[in-house]
Design a protein around this motif. Structure first.
Motif, mmCIF file in Angstrom:
data_model
loop_
_atom_site.group_PDB
_atom_site.id
_atom_site.type_symbol
_atom_site.label_atom_id
_atom_site.label_comp_id
_atom_site.label_asym_id
_atom_site.label_seq_id
_atom_site.Cartn_x
_atom_site.Cartn_y
_atom_site.Cartn_z
ATOM 1 N N ALA A 179 -79.898 -20.907 -62.782
ATOM 2 C CA ALA A 179 -81.339 -20.961 -63.037
ATOM 3 C C ALA A 179 -81.809 -22.376 -63.349
ATOM 4 C CB ALA A 179 -81.706 -20.020 -64.180
ATOM 5 N N THR A 180 -80.909 -23.194 -63.862
ATOM 6 C CA THR A 180 -81.313 -24.565 -64.179
ATOM 7 C C THR A 180 -81.329 -25.438 -62.925
ATOM 8 O OG1 THR A 180 -79.072 -25.394 -64.511
ATOM 9 C CG2 THR A 180 -80.156 -24.383 -66.420
ATOM 10 N N ALA A 189 -74.920 -33.022 -66.486
ATOM 11 C CA ALA A 189 -74.479 -32.593 -65.157
ATOM 12 C C ALA A 189 -75.653 -32.572 -64.181
ATOM 13 C CB ALA A 189 -73.828 -31.211 -65.237
ATOM 14 N N LEU A 190 -76.810 -32.106 -64.661
ATOM 15 C CA LEU A 190 -77.997 -32.079 -63.801
ATOM 16 C C LEU A 190 -78.400 -33.495 -63.407
ATOM 17 C CD1 LEU A 190 -80.141 -29.307 -65.530
ATOM 18 C CD2 LEU A 190 -79.303 -29.262 -63.181
ATOM 19 N N GLU A 191 -78.351 -34.397 -64.389
ATOM 20 C CA GLU A 191 -78.708 -35.784 -64.096
ATOM 21 C C GLU A 191 -77.753 -36.388 -63.070
ATOM 22 O OE1 GLU A 191 -78.842 -37.611 -67.974
ATOM 23 O OE2 GLU A 191 -80.502 -36.286 -68.526
ATOM 24 N N ALA A 210 -87.422 -27.431 -70.230
ATOM 25 C CA ALA A 210 -87.493 -26.721 -68.954
ATOM 26 C C ALA A 210 -86.144 -26.086 -68.632
ATOM 27 C CB ALA A 210 -87.915 -27.673 -67.843
ATOM 28 N N VAL A 211 -85.079 -26.819 -68.884
ATOM 29 C CA VAL A 211 -83.738 -26.293 -68.636
ATOM 30 C C VAL A 211 -83.458 -25.121 -69.575
ATOM 31 C CG1 VAL A 211 -81.287 -26.822 -68.864
ATOM 32 C CG2 VAL A 211 -82.806 -28.424 -67.694
ATOM 33 N N GLU A 212 -83.798 -25.320 -70.832
ATOM 34 C CA GLU A 212 -83.593 -24.264 -71.822
ATOM 35 C C GLU A 212 -84.388 -23.018 -71.431
ATOM 36 O OE1 GLU A 212 -84.290 -25.481 -75.958
ATOM 37 O OE2 GLU A 212 -85.261 -23.537 -76.222
ATOM 38 N N GLN A 213 -85.626 -23.229 -71.006
ATOM 39 C CA GLN A 213 -86.491 -22.111 -70.637
ATOM 40 C C GLN A 213 -85.912 -21.344 -69.450
ATOM 41 O OE1 GLN A 213 -88.781 -20.969 -72.454
ATOM 42 N NE2 GLN A 213 -89.385 -19.339 -71.039
#
Length: 435
Positions: free
Chosen positions: A148-149, A313-315, A21-24
């Motif tokens: 975007a992520t 970082a998102l986590e 999802a992050v990659e997308q």
RNA sequence: GCCGGGGUGGGGUAAUGGUAUCCUUGGGGACUGUGGAUCCCCUGACCCGGGUUCGAUUCCCGGUCCCGGCCCCA
């Protein structure tokens, strides 16, 4: 038991759903900017990388001889491959050329937080010019990719290699000495630098100028304290364009010294302060690599994002949503109903929904428990009573509400019920249970 | 390459110089359509090698892997 190689990782379904999802989200940002995807080999001739980065990097690469006695290396980065590709086959395409890539890279290093021997990068290269517009476009894409992520806490620092480089080359006639000096600035070893300058009798206040510039940080306004150069003008224009695009929180940092060897102009880095020692999530700049690989000199600007660090970082920033591999789980109430369950699940799948059916021949209660543990949104109960009326029961696994619907319309009803609006790219990302 | 902290079932844990606790997960059963409960049963572990010892999961040494940091970071 066979152990996983040091510094590598296995990714389970839940984690992969998050990573994809992050990659997308990043890929879509690239597409919005008109970048097209390229894929290059996972291994290349070692020379491709040593040409770019020097012989010393062999120690940090996975190198091997193939059966034809050729020196090969697992790619430690992807920019070199993309430029090779460009020089070999794309040099006559209309400029600017906007390319992006996603892939795994390998470095023989000591693993630690945010640092692995196999890691994943998404990067972009804009080939064709060295003007501020080009640099702005690339930085803008870098920032938008991260935004975007859903990542919020990150800092952009922008500098220019040219300022320090020209200062050193003008102040020192001896080419070899100038190279050494640049390397020492690169390492941030100013004590050794001062000593070297002294023993080589370099006159004037070169040392002061160097430390002055390397320490120039802050808003774009601090440029006034530095002597006027072409690079200054470049940076001013760059910051202005970024600002007009809504990117106004970049810091100037003339101390950035990313691989002085081949970066020639603007350089930039982005870090996520919530990460530990390895907090840089992105690095980039402008360079003229194509000559090295036998092509015409062409300016390019590019960057690479450390996908693994973005995930970390998102986590660190937020709770990740629950993972569910399926929307609906079809539960037969008794053995005689199992075959009908397959007919129902096929119809749901044909609608494009993610559906599963009992394959373990479990009792109804165990099946409901399973559906619950899979975080299925709905259970589709296929029972004798329902089948007598050619219908099934839809059970909302969250609320427990149930209603009977005609079997032929079960898939449509599910689709309607599941069609909830998606707020954020990650909120649709399932995750749960499986590591 | 260097430094520190760690390796007990799939995950999380307890104790221990005489092979191991509990929780969870997984499989099965009771349960005969809402039990997603409850109860019962089962599978499953001391990172590897050497040493000390009658005996090592436990103590010592080496390795390996994990976690974190330094160096480096193309």
């Amino acid at each position: 038991m066979i152990q996983r190689p040091r510094g590598t990782r296995d990714f389970g379904p839940a984690e992969m759903a998050r990573r994809r999802a992050v990659e997308q989200a990043m890929r879509e940002a690239c597409h919005r900017f008109g970048f097209g995807e390229v894929v290059t080999p996972t291994f290349e001739q070692s020379e491709l990388f040593t040409l770019r980065s020097g012989e010393a990097i062999v120690d940090e690469m996975y190198v091997f001889k193939d059966k034809g006695d050729r020196e090969m290396a697992l790619r430690p980065e992807i920019t070199a491959s993309v430029i090779r590709f460009f020089v070999n086959e794309m040099s006559n395409l209309p400029k600017p050329l906007k390319l992006y890539y996603v892939g795994n890279c390998f470095r023989y290093e000591n693993p630690q937080s945010g640092r692995y021997r196999e890691f994943f990068q998404l990067g972009a290269e804009l080939i064709g010019n060295e003007n501020p517009e080009t640099d702005a476009e690339v930085i803008s894409l870098a920032v938008e990719s991260l935004r975007a992520t859903g990542l919020q806490d990150f800092n952009v620092r922008i500098g220019h290699i040219g300022i320090l480089k020209s200062l050193v080359l003008e102040g020192i006639d001896d080419q070899a000495l100038a190279g050494n000096v640049l390397r020492m600035i690169d390492k941030g070893d100013f004590d050794a630098l001062a000593q070297t300058l002294e023993t080589n009798g370099v006159t004037g206040n070169l040392m002061e100028s160097i430390t002055g510039i390397a320490g120039t940080k802050g808003s774009i306004d601090v440029l006034q304290s530095v002597d006027e150069t072409k690079a200054n003008e470049h940076l001013r224009e760059l910051f202005e364009i970024l600002k007009l695009q809504g990117i106004d929180d970049c810091q100037l940092d003339l101390g950035i010294v990313r691989g002085l060897d081949y970066y020639s102009g603007m350089v930039f880095e982005i870090d996520a302060p919530r990460l530990g020692a390895e907090k840089q999530v992105l690095g980039g700049g402008s360079y003229t690599l194509s000559e090295l690989f036998g092509g015409e000199p062409v300016f390019s600007t590019g960057f690479a994002i450390g996908l693994d660090r973005v995930m970390l970082a998102l986590e660190a920033e937020k709770e990740l949503p629950e993972y569910s591999p399926i929307d609906a789980y079809v539960v037969p109430t008794e053995d005689a109903m199992r075959k009908y369950a397959f007919a129902i699940v096929a119809k749901i799948r044909a609608k494009g929904l993610r559906a599963d059916v009992d394959l373990m021949r479990r009792s109804m209660s165990k099946n409901l428990k399973y559906a619950s543990s899979m975080a299925a949104r709905y259970a589709v109960i296929v029972g004798k009573d329902e089948m007598a009326k050619r219908s099934v029961t839809l059970r909302d696994m969250e609320s427990g509400e149930q209603r009977q619907v005609p079997a032929d319309f079960a898939a449509d009803e599910l689709e309607k019920a599941l069609n909830a609006p998606r707020k954020h790219p990650l909120s649709s990302v399932p995750q749960r249970g499986i590591p």
